[in-house]
Scaffold this motif. Structure first.
Motif, short mmCIF file in Angstrom:
data_model
loop_
_atom_site.label_atom_id
_atom_site.label_comp_id
_atom_site.label_asym_id
_atom_site.label_seq_id
_atom_site.Cartn_x
_atom_site.Cartn_y
_atom_site.Cartn_z
N ILE A 24 14.00 -1.95 -0.89
CA ILE A 24 14.00 -0.49 -0.78
C ILE A 24 13.85 0.11 -2.17
CG2 ILE A 24 15.31 1.52 0.03
CD1 ILE A 24 16.90 -0.58 1.80
N THR A 25 12.92 1.05 -2.33
CA THR A 25 12.69 1.70 -3.62
C THR A 25 12.34 3.17 -3.43
OG1 THR A 25 10.36 1.05 -3.56
CG2 THR A 25 11.85 -0.41 -4.75
N ASN A 26 12.64 3.96 -4.47
CA ASN A 26 12.15 5.35 -4.59
C ASN A 26 12.42 6.20 -3.36
OD1 ASN A 26 10.94 4.58 -7.11
ND2 ASN A 26 9.22 3.73 -5.95
N SER A 27 13.54 6.02 -2.71
CA SER A 27 13.80 6.70 -1.45
C SER A 27 14.99 7.65 -1.57
CB SER A 27 14.03 5.69 -0.33
OG SER A 27 12.86 4.93 -0.09
N CYS A 28 15.05 8.57 -0.61
CA CYS A 28 16.14 9.54 -0.54
C CYS A 28 16.86 9.34 0.79
CB CYS A 28 15.58 10.96 -0.66
SG CYS A 28 16.83 12.25 -0.47
N VAL A 29 18.04 8.75 0.74
CA VAL A 29 18.79 8.44 1.96
C VAL A 29 20.09 9.23 1.92
CG1 VAL A 29 19.79 6.62 3.37
CG2 VAL A 29 17.79 6.12 1.95
N SER A 30 20.32 10.02 2.94
CA SER A 30 21.52 10.85 2.98
C SER A 30 22.16 10.78 4.37
CB SER A 30 21.18 12.30 2.63
OG SER A 30 20.22 12.83 3.52
N ASN A 31 23.48 10.94 4.40
CA ASN A 31 24.24 10.97 5.66
C ASN A 31 23.94 9.75 6.54
OD1 ASN A 31 25.27 13.63 4.99
ND2 ASN A 31 23.28 14.44 5.64
N THR A 32 23.81 8.60 5.90
CA THR A 32 23.51 7.36 6.61
C THR A 32 24.59 6.34 6.27
OG1 THR A 32 21.14 7.82 6.58
CG2 THR A 32 21.79 5.53 6.91
N HIS B 48 9.93 -9.63 6.77
CA HIS B 48 10.19 -8.87 5.55
C HIS B 48 9.79 -7.42 5.76
CE1 HIS B 48 10.70 -12.71 3.45
NE2 HIS B 48 9.65 -13.11 4.15
N VAL B 49 10.54 -6.53 5.14
CA VAL B 49 10.20 -5.12 5.18
C VAL B 49 10.28 -4.55 3.77
CG1 VAL B 49 12.58 -4.38 5.67
CG2 VAL B 49 10.65 -2.88 6.26
N ILE B 50 9.32 -3.71 3.44
CA ILE B 50 9.30 -2.99 2.16
C ILE B 50 9.34 -1.50 2.48
CG2 ILE B 50 8.01 -2.52 0.05
CD1 ILE B 50 6.74 -5.28 0.35
N ILE B 51 10.37 -0.84 2.02
CA ILE B 51 10.56 0.59 2.28
C ILE B 51 10.46 1.33 0.96
CG2 ILE B 51 12.18 2.33 3.14
CD1 ILE B 51 13.39 0.15 4.95
N ASP B 52 9.51 2.24 0.85
CA ASP B 52 9.29 2.96 -0.41
C ASP B 52 8.98 4.42 -0.12
OD1 ASP B 52 8.64 2.82 -3.45
OD2 ASP B 52 6.88 3.80 -2.57
N ASN B 53 9.57 5.30 -0.95
CA ASN B 53 9.26 6.73 -0.86
C ASN B 53 9.55 7.27 0.53
OD1 ASN B 53 8.34 9.25 -1.68
ND2 ASN B 53 6.19 8.76 -1.24
N VAL B 54 10.71 6.93 1.05
CA VAL B 54 11.11 7.36 2.39
C VAL B 54 12.23 8.39 2.27
CG1 VAL B 54 12.39 6.57 4.44
CG2 VAL B 54 10.36 5.33 3.67
N ILE B 55 12.20 9.38 3.14
CA ILE B 55 13.30 10.34 3.27
C ILE B 55 14.00 10.07 4.59
CG2 ILE B 55 13.94 12.77 3.45
CD1 ILE B 55 11.48 13.46 1.81
N ALA B 56 15.28 9.76 4.53
CA ALA B 56 16.06 9.44 5.73
C ALA B 56 17.33 10.26 5.74
CB ALA B 56 16.38 7.95 5.75
N ALA C 135 0.84 -1.19 0.00
CA ALA C 135 0.00 0.00 0.00
C ALA C 135 0.88 1.24 0.00
CB ALA C 135 -0.91 0.01 1.22
N PRO C 136 1.09 1.87 -1.15
CA PRO C 136 1.90 3.08 -1.19
C PRO C 136 1.19 4.22 -0.49
CG PRO C 136 0.85 2.71 -3.30
CD PRO C 136 0.55 1.51 -2.46
N SER C 137 1.96 5.19 -0.02
CA SER C 137 1.36 6.33 0.65
C SER C 137 0.60 7.18 -0.35
CB SER C 137 2.44 7.17 1.33
OG SER C 137 3.30 7.73 0.36
N SER C 138 -0.38 7.92 0.17
CA SER C 138 -1.21 8.74 -0.70
C SER C 138 -0.47 10.00 -1.15
CB SER C 138 -2.50 9.13 0.02
OG SER C 138 -2.19 9.81 1.24
N SER C 139 0.64 10.36 -0.50
CA SER C 139 1.39 11.54 -0.88
C SER C 139 2.86 11.33 -0.58
CB SER C 139 0.86 12.77 -0.13
OG SER C 139 0.98 12.59 1.27
N ALA C 140 3.70 12.20 -1.10
CA ALA C 140 5.13 12.08 -0.88
C ALA C 140 5.47 12.41 0.57
CB ALA C 140 5.86 13.02 -1.83
N ALA C 141 6.60 11.88 1.01
CA ALA C 141 7.04 12.16 2.38
C ALA C 141 7.34 13.65 2.54
CB ALA C 141 8.28 11.33 2.68
#
Length: 398
Positions: free
Chosen positions: A353-361, A326-334, A170-176
């Protein structure tokens, strides 16, 4: 005014029969052609005075003969007598159509649709691939740390504690979003609020009125909310004065929930199987874990924002009962974290993990060797693998 062909034909026959009749009026004209506005008297034969009205004459209009057959006063000769002319038509002339012409359609043309066309929806290929990858994983059961992955897979069939990989997403209804919401009010609870069904907090800040006690393990009684199997918690802010955040006692949905300051864990999932959803929301200030997965099944995290954290997701590495998770991570800002996802690959865990923005991790995905003895799990590897499923592009969608 319109007349049918049969009416016109009948009228023509009537007038034709009237012209052929031997009866004529006193003026010498046939009755069928005489004047209709009054009786046609012959010249010099109009009576004088006002004799009595003949009994057979109607009041005005055409002068019919008297009912007794006598002459009209002042007129010579008898009133016309004789039978009514014969030959009046009683049936339609032959050849008149009585049915609709052949060839006129009486049914709808064949081939017209009788049902609403079906509509199908397909997720983007990246998400569909994530689902398939999670579904392809093998079920496992409780295992000691000395078991290899192959040994776990071979013993999975008889496990009572096996979990079912994700089959839906179930994708989120809007962007993070990286902006924490303003609280609409505050409420300090003396005990956990139990959610059985749907609870919409209206963006009120909830806490337990006690300061965070550090990283000591708490229990269900220390949580702010206890969400029961199938329950939904939405539009809530978890304040700093608490230790255990939210506990899901079964598969649950956590929607637009924000943790202003994570203490020991933000969210603990205890389902034995099924799928739990974290949709939208965010968390910050977690020294260790944000989402702690103690049960089985799958967790879907989408549209979520996390900053200053130890791990966004961690599959329990040393619980008394171990599951495949199992974990599915999508459209996450970290931003500014240690590990985005930590899994136990020796139990068949996967992280997609898909469609995510991961920085300084430091690590996107780290594999551990979990155990059920309570020992600290050991790290195996980090990075892309059969268990850590993503590409570099999947973590740089910023």
């Amino acid at each position: 005014m319109h007349f049918s062909l049969s009416t016109i034909a009948a009228a023509a026959l009537i007038f034709s029969a009237a012209d052929a009749s031997p009866h004529r009026g006193h003026s010498g004209r046939p009755y069928g052609t005489g004047r209709l506005s009054g009786f046609p008297f012959p010249s010099g034969a109009r009576p004088t005075g006002r004799p009595g009205r003949p009994s057979g004459r109607p009041s005005g209009g055409f002068p019919f003969p008297p009912a007794n057959g006598t002459d009209f006063p002042g007129l010579s000769g008898p009133a016309p007598t004789g039978p009514v002319p014969t030959g009046f038509p009683t049936e339609l002339p032959s050849g008149f159509p009585t049915e609709l012409p052949s060839g006129i359609p009486t049914d709808l043309p064949s081939g017209l649709p009788t049902e609403i066309p079906s509509v199908s929806f397909a997720f983007p290929s990246s998400i569909e691939g994530n689902i398939n990858a999670a579904a392809a994983s093998t079920k496992t059961k409780s295992s000691k740390s000395t078991k290899t992955t192959a040994a776990v897979e071979s013993s999975a069939t008889g496990s009572d504690n096996s979990s079912t990989p994700a089959s839906t997403f179930a994708p989120s209804s809007s962007a993070a979003t990286t902006t924490f919401p303003e609280a609409a009010g505050s409420s300090s609870l003396s005990e956990p609020m139990v959610v059985d069904g749907v609870f919409d907090g209206g963006m009120v800040r909830f806490d337990r009125g006690t300061a965070c006690g550090g990283q000591g393990e708490g229990g269900d009684s220390d949580a702010v909310f206890q969400v029961q199997e199938g329950g939904t918690l939405k539009n809530v802010i978890i304040g700093a004065d608490q230790t255990e955040g939210v506990h899901c006692m079964g598969a649950c949905t956590i929607e637009n929930v924000w943790w202003e300051a994570v203490c020991e864990d933000a969210l603990t999932i205890k389902q034995e199987s099924g799928v739990s959803y974290v949709i939208g929301g965010g968390a910050k200030g977690a020294d260790d874990k944000v989402v702690q997965h103690n049960g089985g099944g799958t967790i879907s995290i989408s549209g979520f924002y996390v900053s200053d954290f130890g791990k966004l997701y961690r599959s329990c590495g040393n619980c008394d009962t171990m599951y495949e998770r199992h974990v599915i991570i999508d459209n996450v800002i970290a931003d500014s974290g240690k590990v985005l996802a930590g899994i136990n690959s020796n139990y068949g865990d996967t992280a997609t993990i898909t469609n995510s923005c991961v920085s300084n991790t430091k690590s996107i995905c780290t594999e551990f060797e979990g155990n059920d003895t309570g020992d600290e799990p050991t790290e195996i590897s980090s990075g892309i693998s059969e268990s850590c499923i993503y590409t570099d592009a999947d973590t740089t969608t910023c």
